[in-house]
Enzyme design. Structure first.
Site, PDB file in Angstrom:
ATOM      1  N   GLU A   1     -37.011 -13.240 -56.187  1.00 44.62           N
ATOM      2  CA  GLU A   1     -38.404 -12.849 -55.995  1.00 44.62           C
ATOM      3  C   GLU A   1     -39.059 -13.841 -55.032  1.00 44.62           C
ATOM      4  OE1 GLU A   1     -40.553 -12.329 -59.658  1.00 44.62           O
ATOM      5  OE2 GLU A   1     -42.458 -11.946 -58.643  1.00 44.62           O
TER       6      GLU A   1
ATOM      7  N   ASN B   1     -43.438  -9.521 -60.265  1.00 42.69           N
ATOM      8  CA  ASN B   1     -44.889  -9.407 -60.151  1.00 42.69           C
ATOM      9  C   ASN B   1     -45.336  -9.452 -58.691  1.00 42.69           C
ATOM     10  OD1 ASN B   1     -44.926  -9.403 -62.946  1.00 42.69           O
ATOM     11  ND2 ASN B   1     -45.406 -11.579 -63.121  1.00 42.69           N
TER      12      ASN B   1
ATOM     13  N   ASN C   1     -43.069  -2.568 -60.699  1.00 43.36           N
ATOM     14  CA  ASN C   1     -42.611  -3.614 -61.618  1.00 43.36           C
ATOM     15  C   ASN C   1     -43.599  -3.788 -62.767  1.00 43.36           C
ATOM     16  OD1 ASN C   1     -40.982  -6.142 -62.271  1.00 43.36           O
ATOM     17  ND2 ASN C   1     -43.033  -7.015 -62.048  1.00 43.36           N
ATOM     18  N   GLU C   2     -43.085  -3.766 -63.997  1.00 40.48           N
ATOM     19  CA  GLU C   2     -43.883  -4.076 -65.198  1.00 40.48           C
ATOM     20  C   GLU C   2     -45.295  -3.509 -65.123  1.00 40.48           C
ATOM     21  OE1 GLU C   2     -43.553  -8.283 -66.150  1.00 40.48           O
ATOM     22  OE2 GLU C   2     -41.469  -8.026 -66.755  1.00 40.48           O
TER      23      GLU C   2
ATOM     24  N   TYR D   1     -36.995 -11.851 -72.092  1.00 36.97           N
ATOM     25  CA  TYR D   1     -36.725 -13.288 -71.963  1.00 36.97           C
ATOM     26  C   TYR D   1     -36.816 -13.898 -73.353  1.00 36.97           C
ATOM     27  CZ  TYR D   1     -37.687 -12.591 -66.976  1.00 36.97           C
ATOM     28  OH  TYR D   1     -37.661 -12.149 -65.677  1.00 36.97           O
TER      29      TYR D   1
ATOM     30  N   GLU E   1     -34.364  -7.391 -65.712  1.00 35.44           N
ATOM     31  CA  GLU E   1     -34.778  -8.794 -65.884  1.00 35.44           C
ATOM     32  C   GLU E   1     -34.337  -9.242 -67.260  1.00 35.44           C
ATOM     33  OE1 GLU E   1     -38.786 -10.069 -64.950  1.00 35.44           O
ATOM     34  OE2 GLU E   1     -38.936  -8.596 -63.330  1.00 35.44           O
TER      35      GLU E   1
ATOM     36  N   GLN F   1     -33.631 -15.387 -62.768  1.00 39.07           N
ATOM     37  CA  GLN F   1     -33.389 -14.969 -61.414  1.00 39.07           C
ATOM     38  C   GLN F   1     -32.152 -15.699 -60.900  1.00 39.07           C
ATOM     39  OE1 GLN F   1     -36.995 -14.818 -59.026  1.00 39.07           O
ATOM     40  NE2 GLN F   1     -38.183 -13.923 -60.691  1.00 39.07           N
TER      41      GLN F   1
HETATM   42  O1  AHR Z   1     -38.943 -13.116 -63.405  1.00 38.02           O
HETATM   43  C1  AHR Z   1     -40.210 -13.666 -63.490  1.00 38.02           C
HETATM   44  C2  AHR Z   1     -41.286 -12.628 -63.772  1.00 38.02           C
HETATM   45  O2  AHR Z   1     -41.106 -12.118 -65.065  1.00 38.02           O
HETATM   46  C3  AHR Z   1     -41.271 -11.394 -62.910  1.00 38.02           C
HETATM   47  O3  AHR Z   1     -41.981 -11.559 -61.723  1.00 38.02           O
HETATM   48  C4  AHR Z   1     -41.959 -10.378 -63.770  1.00 38.02           C
HETATM   49  O4  AHR Z   1     -41.521  -9.076 -63.500  1.00 38.02           O
HETATM   50  C5  AHR Z   1     -41.667 -10.831 -65.185  1.00 38.02           C
HETATM   51  O5  AHR Z   1     -42.799 -10.880 -65.944  1.00 38.02           O
END
Ligand code: AHR
Length: 498
Positions: free
Chosen positions: A26, A71, A171-172, A243, A291, A348
């Site tokens: 990113e 993001n 995205n999201e 995450y 992700e 990432q």
């Molecule tokens: O990977 C970091 C961030 O986590 C990304 O930009 C977003 O999509 C997620 O919230």
């Protein structure tokens, strides 16, 4: 302390789509600038790409890399990042409150991806933009020539189309933090109309609709259902993001969270199939877990960052040994769902919550999580067997009946190699694993790689880059037609048979 794994040649989960070993770059922190790209670095090539970093990426055999966010993409004008670099605007970047120089954009990233042997998974901006910018980007990247956007690409020096096959529709979009976030109805309609025109420009592309940004979102899983009701016949995948962190320093509970990931996957599959039934469709929507990782170490430091800097040290988690065990468990979870999870991106790849770390103008090294990712990407290709694993169970703060052993078995396409991946989550004792190979033929143990460390918090640093690293020291052996292996307490194991 014994565990059994029962394999049968005819019992399979599915083919491994190699794209589950994807990753993500990113425009965030030092992922691009100071990560993959640093023109003044001694190893930089003529394009400015660090070859020390490229080499570490190649070792991971990452088949696809998502780009440019995250993001970031929800405020990105892709046109800012093409054409002569000197003319590109510096912009306030609202997702991460930095300044984006646009020195790297679509064409450069495609060049880098080719260098490291990866495809690009391109995300379009459905925050501040929409169908028009998205279809133009498809035309710019994939149309051969003879139209405004394809000829512009050629004029920029890229005569061949980039031929990007996999695209993310935003995205999201459910997250309040997202630039231009939307309700499920708003996003579903926009994604549908954007998908239509993107596929009209290039019918060979595949599209990923945004699922919830996490299973903890209040709208999960209604979001998925509504979005798919709008988009079902126009998209191919729905995204999942997750995450995990060990914020309260409870390692057993942290490592048990792979069960949460598995439940998340199962819920999304159910939701996809509910919409399939409702629509009387014959088509399956598959999952793009685009992700996933451990992310929490850098949270406090990031709160103190100054606004509007260029490529700050942002989201730079320093991963320890227990994080590597967790990443191993998450990879096993993806494999166990290989019938429906066809894409996944470790979020990432460089510097930003990443397996690879760099110093500006200095060294690059492997974080602890690099190793389980590399082992799985390199060795676990082929068909995932439907292994029955009988292991001792334990309870943690949030989970009951957690198996101490997480394991998966993958047989190569030519059936000549069998790879067993296993995490022993028992923090006190080793476990003897016995593997039955019903109908799989005669194998011998090629190697038993072990990654273990007495200190769960041990890390790899610039000064001690190999503090936590795997070694081929495991004792797996064939005995009476079965594999017998001692799995050390708190360890990651790769047993390779041929
Ligand atoms: O990977 C970091 C961030 O986590 C990304 O930009 C977003 O999509 C997620 O919230």
């Amino acid at each position: 302390n014994n565990a059994r794994m029962i394999l049968n040649k005819d019992y399979i989960i599915g083919e491994v789509d190699k794209r589950i070993y994807g990753s993500f770059i990113e425009h965030l922190g030092r992922a691009v600038y100071g990560g993959i790209y640093e023109p003044d670095h001694p190893t930089a090539d003529k394009y400015g790409f660090r070859q020390d970093v490229a080499e570490l990426v190649r070792e991971l055999q990452v088949p696809i890399v998502r780009y440019p966010g995250g993001n970031f993409v929800s405020g990105y004008n892709w046109e800012d990042g093409v054409g002569p670099v000197a003319n590109r605007p510096r912009r306030t970047e609202l997702a991460w409150t930095t300044v984006e120089t646009n020195h790297v954009g679509t064409d450069e990233f495609c060049t880098w991806a080719r260098e490291v042997g990866a495809e690009v998974m391109m995300a379009v901006n459905l925050g501040t933009r929409g169908a028009d910018a998205a279809r133009n980007l498809v035309e710019y990247c994939n149309h051969p020539q003879g139209t405004y956007w394809s000829d512009l690409r050629k004029a920029h020096g890229y005569s061949q189309p980039h031929n990007i096959k996999t695209w993310c529709l935003g995205n999201e979009m459910d997250g309040s933090w997202q630039i231009g976030s939307k309700t499920a109805e708003e996003y579903g309609r926009l994604a549908c109309e954007t998908a239509k025109v993107m596929k009209w420009v290039d019918p060979s592309i595949e599209l990923v609709a945004c699922g919830s940004s996490g299973s903890g979102m209040p709208t999960f899983p209604q979001w998925e259902a509504t979005v798919l009701e709008h988009t079902y016949e126009h998209v191919d995948y729905i995204s999942l993001h997750t995450y995990y962190g060990n914020r309260d320093n409870d390692t057993a509970n942290f490592l048990a969270r792979s069960m949460d990931m598995d439940a998340f996957i199962k819920s999304v599959i159910s939701t996809c199939d509910y919409v399939k039934a409702k629509k009387r469709s014959k088509k399956n929507i598959n999952l793009s877990f685009d992700e996933w990782n451990v992310w929490f170490h850098s949270n406090d430091a990031d709160k103190k960052l100054e606004r509007w800097s260029v490529a700050p040290h942002q989201l730079e988690d320093e991963y320890n040994f227990e994080d590597a065990l967790m990443v191993g468990s998450m990879l096993i979870t993806l494999l166990k769902n290989a019938d429906r999870v066809k894409l996944a991106c470790l979020a990432q790849l460089v510097n930003v919550i990443a397996p690879i770390m760099t110093e500006n103008n200095g060294a690059a090294w492997k974080q602890t999580i690099y190793y389980p990712f590399m082992h799985t990407s390199v060795f676990a290709r082929g068909t995932v067997l439907n292994a029955t694993v009988k292991a001792p169970l334990h309870d943690t703060k949030e989970f009951t009946d957690v198996p101490y052993i997480d394991a998966a078995a993958v047989i190569s396409q030519d059936e000549k190699e069998l790879t067993i991946l296993a995490v022993n989550k028992n923090l006190e004792e080793s476990i003897n694993l016995e593997i039955e190979l019903n109908g799989l033929g005669n194998f011998r143990v090629l190697e038993h790689i072990v990654m273990d460390h007495p200190d769960l918090k041990a890390v790899n640093t610039r000064q001690k880059p190999f503090n936590v690293a795997p070694a081929p020291g495991g004792n797996a052996a064939m005995e009476d037609g079965k594999v017998k292996a001692g799995l050390n307490r708190q360890s990651w194991n790769v047993i390779r048979l041929e």
